[in-house]
Design a protein around this motif. Structure first.
Motif, mmCIF file in Angstrom:
data_model
loop_
_atom_site.group_PDB
_atom_site.id
_atom_site.type_symbol
_atom_site.label_atom_id
_atom_site.label_comp_id
_atom_site.label_asym_id
_atom_site.label_seq_id
_atom_site.Cartn_x
_atom_site.Cartn_y
_atom_site.Cartn_z
ATOM 1 N N ILE A 41 -43.068 67.244 -3.048
ATOM 2 C CA ILE A 41 -42.235 66.056 -2.862
ATOM 3 C C ILE A 41 -42.879 65.113 -1.852
ATOM 4 O O ILE A 41 -42.865 63.884 -2.017
ATOM 5 N N LEU A 42 -43.464 65.658 -0.790
ATOM 6 C CA LEU A 42 -44.175 64.817 0.170
ATOM 7 C C LEU A 42 -45.355 64.112 -0.500
ATOM 8 O O LEU A 42 -45.666 62.956 -0.187
ATOM 9 N N GLY A 43 -46.009 64.810 -1.420
ATOM 10 C CA GLY A 43 -47.099 64.176 -2.162
ATOM 11 C C GLY A 43 -46.601 63.019 -3.019
ATOM 12 O O GLY A 43 -47.260 61.978 -3.116
ATOM 13 N N ILE A 44 -45.428 63.183 -3.632
ATOM 14 C CA ILE A 44 -44.849 62.110 -4.446
ATOM 15 C C ILE A 44 -44.478 60.919 -3.563
ATOM 16 O O ILE A 44 -44.668 59.759 -3.946
ATOM 17 N N VAL A 45 -43.948 61.199 -2.354
ATOM 18 C CA VAL A 45 -43.615 60.120 -1.419
ATOM 19 C C VAL A 45 -44.863 59.299 -1.092
ATOM 20 O O VAL A 45 -44.808 58.060 -1.002
ATOM 21 N N ALA A 46 -46.001 59.977 -0.937
ATOM 22 C CA ALA A 46 -47.236 59.297 -0.552
ATOM 23 C C ALA A 46 -47.692 58.281 -1.599
ATOM 24 O O ALA A 46 -48.378 57.309 -1.270
ATOM 25 N N ILE A 47 -47.306 58.487 -2.872
ATOM 26 C CA ILE A 47 -47.743 57.561 -3.926
ATOM 27 C C ILE A 47 -46.561 56.769 -4.487
ATOM 28 O O ILE A 47 -46.617 56.288 -5.624
ATOM 29 N N SER A 48 -45.501 56.631 -3.673
ATOM 30 C CA SER A 48 -44.300 55.938 -4.149
ATOM 31 C C SER A 48 -44.068 54.603 -3.462
ATOM 32 O O SER A 48 -42.977 54.045 -3.572
ATOM 33 N N GLY A 49 -45.053 54.092 -2.739
ATOM 34 C CA GLY A 49 -44.922 52.779 -2.138
ATOM 35 C C GLY A 49 -43.964 52.711 -0.972
ATOM 36 O O GLY A 49 -43.542 51.620 -0.585
ATOM 37 N N ILE A 50 -43.617 53.851 -0.388
ATOM 38 C CA ILE A 50 -42.686 53.852 0.738
ATOM 39 C C ILE A 50 -43.372 53.302 1.989
ATOM 40 O O ILE A 50 -42.828 52.445 2.689
ATOM 41 N N PHE A 51 -44.572 53.782 2.283
ATOM 42 C CA PHE A 51 -45.284 53.350 3.482
ATOM 43 C C PHE A 51 -46.534 52.519 3.170
ATOM 44 O O PHE A 51 -47.126 51.945 4.074
ATOM 45 N N TYR A 52 -46.917 52.487 1.912
ATOM 46 C CA TYR A 52 -48.120 51.742 1.525
ATOM 47 C C TYR A 52 -47.852 51.115 0.164
ATOM 48 O O TYR A 52 -47.381 51.797 -0.752
ATOM 49 N N PRO A 53 -48.095 49.806 -0.009
ATOM 50 C CA PRO A 53 -47.736 49.133 -1.257
ATOM 51 C C PRO A 53 -48.336 49.816 -2.480
ATOM 52 O O PRO A 53 -49.537 50.101 -2.525
ATOM 53 N N LEU A 54 -47.497 50.071 -3.471
ATOM 54 C CA LEU A 54 -47.975 50.739 -4.673
ATOM 55 C C LEU A 54 -49.000 49.886 -5.411
ATOM 56 O O LEU A 54 -49.934 50.402 -6.023
ATOM 57 N N GLY A 55 -48.849 48.561 -5.323
ATOM 58 C CA GLY A 55 -49.778 47.677 -6.021
ATOM 59 C C GLY A 55 -51.196 47.740 -5.494
ATOM 60 O O GLY A 55 -52.131 47.315 -6.176
ATOM 61 N N ALA A 56 -51.368 48.267 -4.262
ATOM 62 C CA ALA A 56 -52.703 48.384 -3.681
ATOM 63 C C ALA A 56 -53.390 49.696 -4.049
ATOM 64 O O ALA A 56 -54.533 49.923 -3.661
ATOM 65 N N MET A 57 -52.683 50.554 -4.810
ATOM 66 C CA MET A 57 -53.252 51.842 -5.202
ATOM 67 C C MET A 57 -53.931 51.728 -6.560
ATOM 68 O O MET A 57 -53.708 50.760 -7.302
ATOM 69 N N PRO A 58 -54.800 52.689 -6.903
ATOM 70 C CA PRO A 58 -55.436 52.671 -8.228
ATOM 71 C C PRO A 58 -54.394 52.650 -9.341
ATOM 72 O O PRO A 58 -53.270 53.136 -9.185
ATOM 73 N N GLY A 59 -54.774 52.092 -10.490
ATOM 74 C CA GLY A 59 -53.837 51.924 -11.592
ATOM 75 C C GLY A 59 -53.183 53.210 -12.045
ATOM 76 O O GLY A 59 -51.977 53.234 -12.342
ATOM 77 N N TRP A 60 -53.946 54.309 -12.094
ATOM 78 C CA TRP A 60 -53.359 55.554 -12.580
ATOM 79 C C TRP A 60 -52.335 56.099 -11.594
ATOM 80 O O TRP A 60 -51.318 56.688 -12.001
#
Length: 280
Positions: free
Chosen positions: A177-196
């Protein structure tokens, strides 16, 4: 069905009142909230890079979304594992519609405490940071996001908890669940992450909870930094509703399957293992 809802709601209200008098439970709910308030205090004067908007104000709504997710997913899973070990689920199994009533009770109890912990962060946070939008439109958004957040996460948390029978295995629940939080745009914009990663993050309800809370409190101009350059209310409603339906269909099945394997001897064996591990 109506009787199950009535009994479950009554059970949940009793658990909710009991939690309010239990110092350990209150600490578990409100310690993360207090940590978020400390973070807001130290970021109140910071700005989002490239803008004049408060970093604390942009973080607060997303953090509230994370609290909602943790309350529904982690807390319920933890309670279920403990209730299974101490025999609470075995007693629920022995009553008519006991497992369905148990699930409804957890939705009410955990939902109530989660919403209370959100208020603990939100009310002081409104005074700590500047730039949050508080109007009828935002309040209207909260009126459907908050209850949907509870219904979308609590049954899933119960389904996850039904897969484990040992409190010491809780780390196996928390780490993913912590891993999912890391890629959910909570602390870092999701749009700045790789497309996948953007695609993976949008599968889970945590991203949509954060987005829904941001849409309720942040100025409309900040929607430009979101995926699709909008708050995507219809998509948020649809995804959270889908998770709610999936959880409400899946959780009772898994709980009944788990209950069929419960017996007095199984509870006694788990207690004996727990005592032996404490002695060692």
């Amino acid at each position: 069905m109506i009787e199950t809802l009535r009994v479950g709601a009554a059970r949940g209200l009793i658990e909710f009142r009991h939690t309010l008098t239990n110092a350990q439970d209150l600490w578990g709910y409100f310690f993360p909230a207090a940590g978020l308030l400390v973070t807001l205090f130290f970021t109140a004067d910071s700005k989002v890079p490239g803008t004049n908007f408060s970093l604390g104000a942009s973080t607060l709504p997303s953090s509230i979304g994370m609290l909602l997710a943790f309350g529904g997913l982690l807390t319920v899973a933890q309670y279920l594992i403990v209730d299974r070990e101490d025999g609470t689920l075995l007693r629920a199994k022995a009553t008519p519609n006991g497992m369905s009533g148990y699930l409804v009770g957890k939705v009410v109890a955990v939902g109530g405490m989660t919403l209370a912990s959100v208020l603990v962060v939100l009310v002081p946070g409104l005074f700590l940071v500047e730039g949050l939008r508080v109007d009828l439109g935002g309040i209207g958004t909260l009126l459907w996001v908050l209850p949907l957040a509870v219904v979308a996460t609590v049954p899933i948390g119960a389904a996850i908890g039904s897969l484990f029978d040992n409190p010491r295995s809780f780390g196996m629940v928390m780490l993913p669940i912590l891993g999912i939080v890391a890629i959910s745009g909570i602390f870092y914009p999701l749009g700045a992450m790789p497309g996948w990663l953007q695609g993976v993050g949008q599968i889970f309800p945590i991203y949509w909870l954060g987005l829904g809370m941001r849409s309720a409190f942040l100025p409309d101009a900040l929607a430009a930094v979101e995926l699709g350059d909008s708050w995507r209310h219809f998509e948020t409603l649809g995804v959270l509703a889908a998770w709610a339906v999936a959880g409400l269909l899946l959780a009772p099945v898994l709980l009944r399957r788990m209950a069929r394997r419960e017996s007095g001897s199984a509870v006694a064996a788990r207690r004996e293992r727990a005592m032996n591990s404490m002695v060692r």
